[in-house]
Design an enzyme around this catalytic site. Structure first.
Site, PDB file in Angstrom:
ATOM      1  N   LYS A   1     -59.383  28.627 -30.512  1.00 43.32           N
ATOM      2  CA  LYS A   1     -60.859  29.362 -30.326  1.00 43.32           C
ATOM      3  C   LYS A   1     -60.421  30.494 -29.045  1.00 43.32           C
ATOM      4  CE  LYS A   1     -64.197  28.299 -28.244  1.00 43.32           C
ATOM      5  NZ  LYS A   1     -65.755  27.650 -27.411  1.00 43.32           N
TER       6      LYS A   1
ATOM      7  N   GLU B   1     -64.068  20.791 -21.671  1.00 41.52           N
ATOM      8  CA  GLU B   1     -64.651  20.566 -22.235  1.00 41.52           C
ATOM      9  C   GLU B   1     -63.909  19.397 -23.278  1.00 41.52           C
ATOM     10  OE1 GLU B   1     -61.158  23.646 -24.239  1.00 41.52           O
ATOM     11  OE2 GLU B   1     -63.013  24.514 -22.931  1.00 41.52           O
TER      12      GLU B   1
ATOM     13  N   SER C   1     -63.156  25.623 -15.064  1.00 43.99           N
ATOM     14  CA  SER C   1     -62.451  25.963 -16.069  1.00 43.99           C
ATOM     15  C   SER C   1     -61.770  27.036 -15.328  1.00 43.99           C
ATOM     16  CB  SER C   1     -63.500  26.804 -17.242  1.00 43.99           C
ATOM     17  OG  SER C   1     -64.275  25.303 -17.703  1.00 43.99           O
TER      18      SER C   1
END
Length: 446
Positions: free
Chosen positions: A30, A334, A215
Site C-alpha cells: 500500500k 504499524e 516511522s
C-alpha cells in the site's frame, strides 16, 4: 452480494489444528502503491505501475487523482500472467499525467496517505479541491500539512480545526521554499511535502522541529522513490543537515515500476508459522527494501522462529515455542498489533515501546489492543509509549476491530491458538489486504 453477507459482523477466527505449512502470495505494498500513484501523476510523461495493490486505500487514492484530472487506466494482461512476467498478477495501471484542476471533491476514507499526501498536490490544481472522509479521519492529525502549506503560500479553509474536512484553493502552482514543521505525530507530514516538492517553484526544504520522528523507514521510502523518478533530494542520512530534507524543483520521469509485496501485510501469515510451529513462505520478498515490514525477520526470529531468504522468497519457520520480547518499535509502529498478538501467546513477558503515536492511527491502537486482549483473559497494560504484556491463558470471545485492519489481523492470529475467538467486522481488512479471510483459511488448508 453485500460485503456484510460475504463476511458477517462476527467472523469465527479459524483455529489451527496443527502446524501450518503454506505458501502465501501477498498483494502489493500500500505504501509503495500510493506513493507511486502520486509521483506518476506529477510526472512529465506517462508511466506504468505493475502489481499495484487494489484495496480501499489505494482505490481512494486513484479515485482522488482522477477527480483532479489524472488519467489512470487499469489493464489486465492474461498473457503476462501466464508467462510470469513483470505484471504476473495480470494487472497493471497506466498513469497519464494531465493538468490538475478543480473543482473536485475527494473522499479520503480513513487513509492517512490520501488525507496527507494529496493536499500538497491540490495546491498545484487550478481550482478548489474539497477533502472529506470517514468520521475517524476528522480526529487524525493534519495540522502539520495544513500549516506547512499555508507557510509555503497555499490558501486552505479548514475552519481552524487543523483537520478534515477542508478545502484547498489551488492556484495551479505553489512557490514552495523552506518550512518548519513538527512531524512527531506522523512521518507522513514530511513525506507529503517531499512528494510534491519537485513541482513547487522553489522546491521545498522541510525542517522537523519536534521530538523523535516515528516511522523513519517510510521517509526513506519516499526519498528513494523520489530519486528513482529523477528528483534531487538532500537528506540527513546522506550527509545532510539533521532533521532537514531538501527537494530541488525539477520535472519527474514516468517510470515502469513493479510494486513490491506488502511486507507488513505478510505479518499475520509469518505469525501463523510462529504460533503453530509451522512454516510459511512469502514469494518475492525483496532482498533490499525500505518497507518497515522487513523488520519482521529479526523480530519474529527473536521471538522463537527462524527465516531463510532465497530467490523464491522468505520462508519463516516456527520452533514450537514463542518467547517474549523487549523491543523499541518506533520505526515500525504499524507492526505493533501483530507483535502484541504473538506476545500474548508467549512463554514470557514482553515490553513494546516507542509507539505513543499509535494512539492517533486508524484507532487508538494501544487502548484497543489492551482492551481486546484483556477481555480474552490477557494481562496487557498501557505505558506512556507502548504496551507491557504478561502472557496468561486466553479464552474465546469477541475481538472488536474499531474499523482498523490491523486489529482484525491481530485477532485472527490469537484465534489460531485460542478456540472461540470471533472477529468483529473482519471485512475492514479490505483497507489494505483484500480477500484476507479467504487467504487466511486457504493458508490453513480449509
Amino acid at each position: 452480494m453485500t460485503e456484510s453477507s460475504v463476511h458477517p459482523a462476527l467472523w469465527p477466527a479459524p483455529h489451527a489444528s496443527g502446524a501450518v505449512d503454506a505458501t502465501v502470495t501477498v498483494p502489493g505494498s500500500k505504501s509503495v502503491t500510493n506513493r507511486a500513484l502520486v509521483l506518476a501523476s506529477l510526472a512529465a510523461e506517462p508511466g506504468w505501475l505493475r502489481r499495484p495493490l487494489r484495496s480501499r486505500d489505494t482505490l481512494l487514492m486513484a479515485q482522488a487523482l482522477r477527480a483532479m484530472g489524472v488519467g489512470i487506466e487499469e489493464m489486465v494482461s492474461s498473457s503476462s500472467a501466464v508467462q510470469g512476467g513483470p505484471d504476473a498478477t495480470g494487472e497493471a495501471w497506466r498513469i497519464i499525467p494531465a493538468g490538475l484542476h478543480g473543482p473536485a471533491t475527494i473522499d479520503v476514507g480513513n487513509a492517512g496517505t490520501v488525507m496527507r499526501f494529496l493536499p500538497p498536490v491540490a495546491t498545484l490544481a487550478d481550482g478548489p479541491v474539497h477533502f472529506d472522509g470517514d468520521p475517524r479521519s476528522y480526529e487524525r492529525p493534519l495540522n502539520g500539512v495544513i500549516d506547512a502549506l499555508r507557510a509555503l503560500g497555499a490558501r486552505i479553509d479548514d475552519g481552524g480545526r487543523g483537520a478534515l474536512p477542508l478545502t484547498v484553493h489551488g492556484g495551479g502552482a505553489l512557490d514552495g521554499g523552506p518550512v518548519a514543521i513538527d512531524a512527531s505525530s506522523s512521518s507522513q507530514f514530511v513525506s507529503a511535502l517531499l512528494l510534491s516538492g519537485p513541482r513547487f517553484n522553489q522546491g521545498v526544504e522541510v525542517r522537523h522541529t519536534g521530538s523523535a520522528l516515528p516511522s523513519m523507514p517510510h521517509i526513506r521510502m519516499t526519498v528513494d522513490m523520489l530519486r528513482a523518478v529523477g528528483a534531487q533530494v538532500d537528506e540527513p542520512e546522506t550527509g545532510g543537515e539533521p532533521n532537514v530534507w531538501r527537494v530541488s524543483p525539477s520535472a519527474l520521469l514516468g517510470r515502469d515500476l513493479t510494486i513490491e509485496p506488502d511486507l507488513s501485510n505478510a505479518q499475520p501469515f509469518l505469525a501463523a508459522a510462529l504460533v503453530t510451529g509451522g512454516r510459511v513462505t512469502v514469494p518475492d520478498w525483496p532482498e533490499r527494501t525500505t518497507q518497515p515490514g522487513d523488520a519482521l525477520r529479526e523480530i519474529f526470529t527473536a521471538m522463537g522462529g527462524s527465516c531463510e531468504l532465497t530467490e523464491r522468497g522468505l520462508t519463516f519457520t516456527g520452533s514450537g515455542r514463542i518467547h517474549g520480547i523487549d523491543v523499541d518499535l518506533s520505526e515500525v509502529g504499524e507492526l505493533t498489533p501483530g507483535i502484541a498478538a504473538v506476545a500474548a501467546l508467549a512463554d514470557s513477558p514482553s515490553t513494546l515501546s516507542g509507539v505513543a503515536h499509535l494512539r492517533l492511527h486508524e484507532t487508538d491502537r494501544l487502548a484497543a489492543l489492551t482492551k481486546e486482549i484483556n477481555e480474552l483473559g490477557g494481562d496487557v497494560t498501557e505505558t506512556a509509549d507502548g504496551l507491557r504484556i504478561r502472557p496468561r491463558p486466553l479464552h474465546g470471545g469477541v475481538f472488536h476491530t474499531y474499523d482498523d485492519h490491523r486489529m482484525a489481523t491481530a485477532g485472527s492470529v490469537i484465534g489460531l491458538a485460542v478456540p472461540g475467538v470471533e472477529i468483529e467486522n473482519v471485512s475492514t481488512t479490505a483497507k489494505t489486504l483484500p480477500d484476507f479471510p479467504d487467504m487466511w483459511t486457504g493458508m490453513l488448508g480449509a
